[in-house]
Design a protein around this motif. Structure first.
Motif, mmCIF file in Angstrom:
data_model
loop_
_atom_site.group_PDB
_atom_site.id
_atom_site.type_symbol
_atom_site.label_atom_id
_atom_site.label_comp_id
_atom_site.label_asym_id
_atom_site.label_seq_id
_atom_site.Cartn_x
_atom_site.Cartn_y
_atom_site.Cartn_z
ATOM 1 N N PRO A 92 -31.297 53.574 -12.172
ATOM 2 C CA PRO A 92 -30.443 53.982 -11.060
ATOM 3 C C PRO A 92 -30.567 53.084 -9.837
ATOM 4 O O PRO A 92 -29.824 53.237 -8.868
ATOM 5 C CB PRO A 92 -30.959 55.391 -10.743
ATOM 6 C CG PRO A 92 -32.388 55.355 -11.142
ATOM 7 C CD PRO A 92 -32.441 54.452 -12.345
ATOM 8 N N ASP A 93 -31.508 52.150 -9.854
ATOM 9 C CA ASP A 93 -31.738 51.293 -8.694
ATOM 10 C C ASP A 93 -32.229 49.930 -9.176
ATOM 11 O O ASP A 93 -32.257 49.665 -10.374
ATOM 12 C CB ASP A 93 -32.770 51.941 -7.765
ATOM 13 C CG ASP A 93 -32.489 51.650 -6.291
ATOM 14 O OD1 ASP A 93 -31.981 50.546 -5.993
ATOM 15 O OD2 ASP A 93 -32.776 52.515 -5.459
ATOM 16 N N GLU A 94 -32.650 49.076 -8.261
ATOM 17 C CA GLU A 94 -33.096 47.733 -8.596
ATOM 18 C C GLU A 94 -34.289 47.742 -9.546
ATOM 19 O O GLU A 94 -35.203 48.536 -9.393
ATOM 20 C CB GLU A 94 -33.515 46.984 -7.329
ATOM 21 C CG GLU A 94 -32.388 46.710 -6.371
ATOM 22 C CD GLU A 94 -32.890 46.068 -5.095
ATOM 23 O OE1 GLU A 94 -33.564 45.020 -5.179
ATOM 24 O OE2 GLU A 94 -32.615 46.636 -4.028
ATOM 25 N N VAL A 95 -34.264 46.830 -10.516
ATOM 26 C CA VAL A 95 -35.397 46.616 -11.418
ATOM 27 C C VAL A 95 -36.203 45.459 -10.844
ATOM 28 O O VAL A 95 -35.667 44.403 -10.526
ATOM 29 C CB VAL A 95 -34.915 46.283 -12.840
ATOM 30 C CG1 VAL A 95 -36.084 45.908 -13.731
ATOM 31 C CG2 VAL A 95 -34.138 47.452 -13.422
ATOM 32 N N TYR A 96 -37.522 45.677 -10.709
ATOM 33 C CA TYR A 96 -38.382 44.652 -10.135
ATOM 34 C C TYR A 96 -39.111 43.826 -11.177
ATOM 35 O O TYR A 96 -39.350 42.650 -10.990
ATOM 36 C CB TYR A 96 -39.409 45.273 -9.189
ATOM 37 C CG TYR A 96 -38.801 45.795 -7.912
ATOM 38 C CD1 TYR A 96 -38.018 44.983 -7.105
ATOM 39 C CD2 TYR A 96 -39.010 47.098 -7.508
ATOM 40 C CE1 TYR A 96 -37.455 45.469 -5.935
ATOM 41 C CE2 TYR A 96 -38.461 47.585 -6.332
ATOM 42 C CZ TYR A 96 -37.678 46.756 -5.548
ATOM 43 O OH TYR A 96 -37.131 47.233 -4.395
ATOM 44 N N LYS A 97 -39.494 44.440 -12.278
ATOM 45 C CA LYS A 97 -40.309 43.727 -13.264
ATOM 46 C C LYS A 97 -40.032 44.318 -14.634
ATOM 47 O O LYS A 97 -39.923 45.526 -14.785
ATOM 48 C CB LYS A 97 -41.797 43.880 -12.910
ATOM 49 C CG LYS A 97 -42.776 43.367 -13.916
ATOM 50 C CD LYS A 97 -43.056 41.897 -13.741
ATOM 51 C CE LYS A 97 -44.173 41.485 -14.693
ATOM 52 N NZ LYS A 97 -44.470 40.110 -14.605
ATOM 53 N N ALA A 98 -39.913 43.468 -15.623
ATOM 54 C CA ALA A 98 -39.802 43.902 -17.014
ATOM 55 C C ALA A 98 -40.820 43.108 -17.812
ATOM 56 O O ALA A 98 -40.951 41.896 -17.626
ATOM 57 C CB ALA A 98 -38.403 43.677 -17.547
ATOM 58 N N SER A 99 -41.558 43.790 -18.675
ATOM 59 C CA SER A 99 -42.596 43.146 -19.479
ATOM 60 C C SER A 99 -42.452 43.576 -20.929
ATOM 61 O O SER A 99 -42.238 44.760 -21.211
ATOM 62 C CB SER A 99 -43.993 43.560 -18.995
ATOM 63 O OG SER A 99 -44.201 43.144 -17.679
#
Length: 99
Positions: free
Chosen positions: A2-9
């Motif tokens: 629903p909002d900004e994604v900061y990190k994906a691992s």
């Protein structure tokens, strides 16, 4: 999200992807894009996620100045939820949340 994604691992061993979000949640997706779990516990945006090399846990860091360690197996998440709820889950709830 629903909002900004900061990190994906990536989760080692083909365990999918863990993503952090401005909304304070951590989401675990399988390789096919199906949402497996949404983990709430941080009070502010979650900026960082790092998976254990065994793929069983993820550590997250948040703007709320906390670090949390989350299990990635649904059974372990359900056990924690049961402890917080102070009760066992019904068979219907187990079917719903443990697919």
């Amino acid at each position: 999200h629903p909002d900004e994604v900061y990190k994906a691992s990536f989760v080692p061993g083909g365990g999918g992807v863990v993503a952090t979000c401005k909304d304070g949640a951590v989401r675990h997706w399988d390789r096919g894009g199906q949402l497996l779990a949404v983990m709430h516990g941080h009070a502010k945006a979650v900026w960082f996620a790092e998976c254990a090399k065994e793929g069983t846990y993820v550590a997250t860091g948040s703007e709320d100045t906390t670090v949390r360690v989350w299990p990635l197996k649904r059974e372990d998440l359900l056990r924690i939820a049961k402890e917080w709820a102070c009760r066992d889950f019904t068979p219907e709830e187990r079917d719903r949340y443990l697919r």
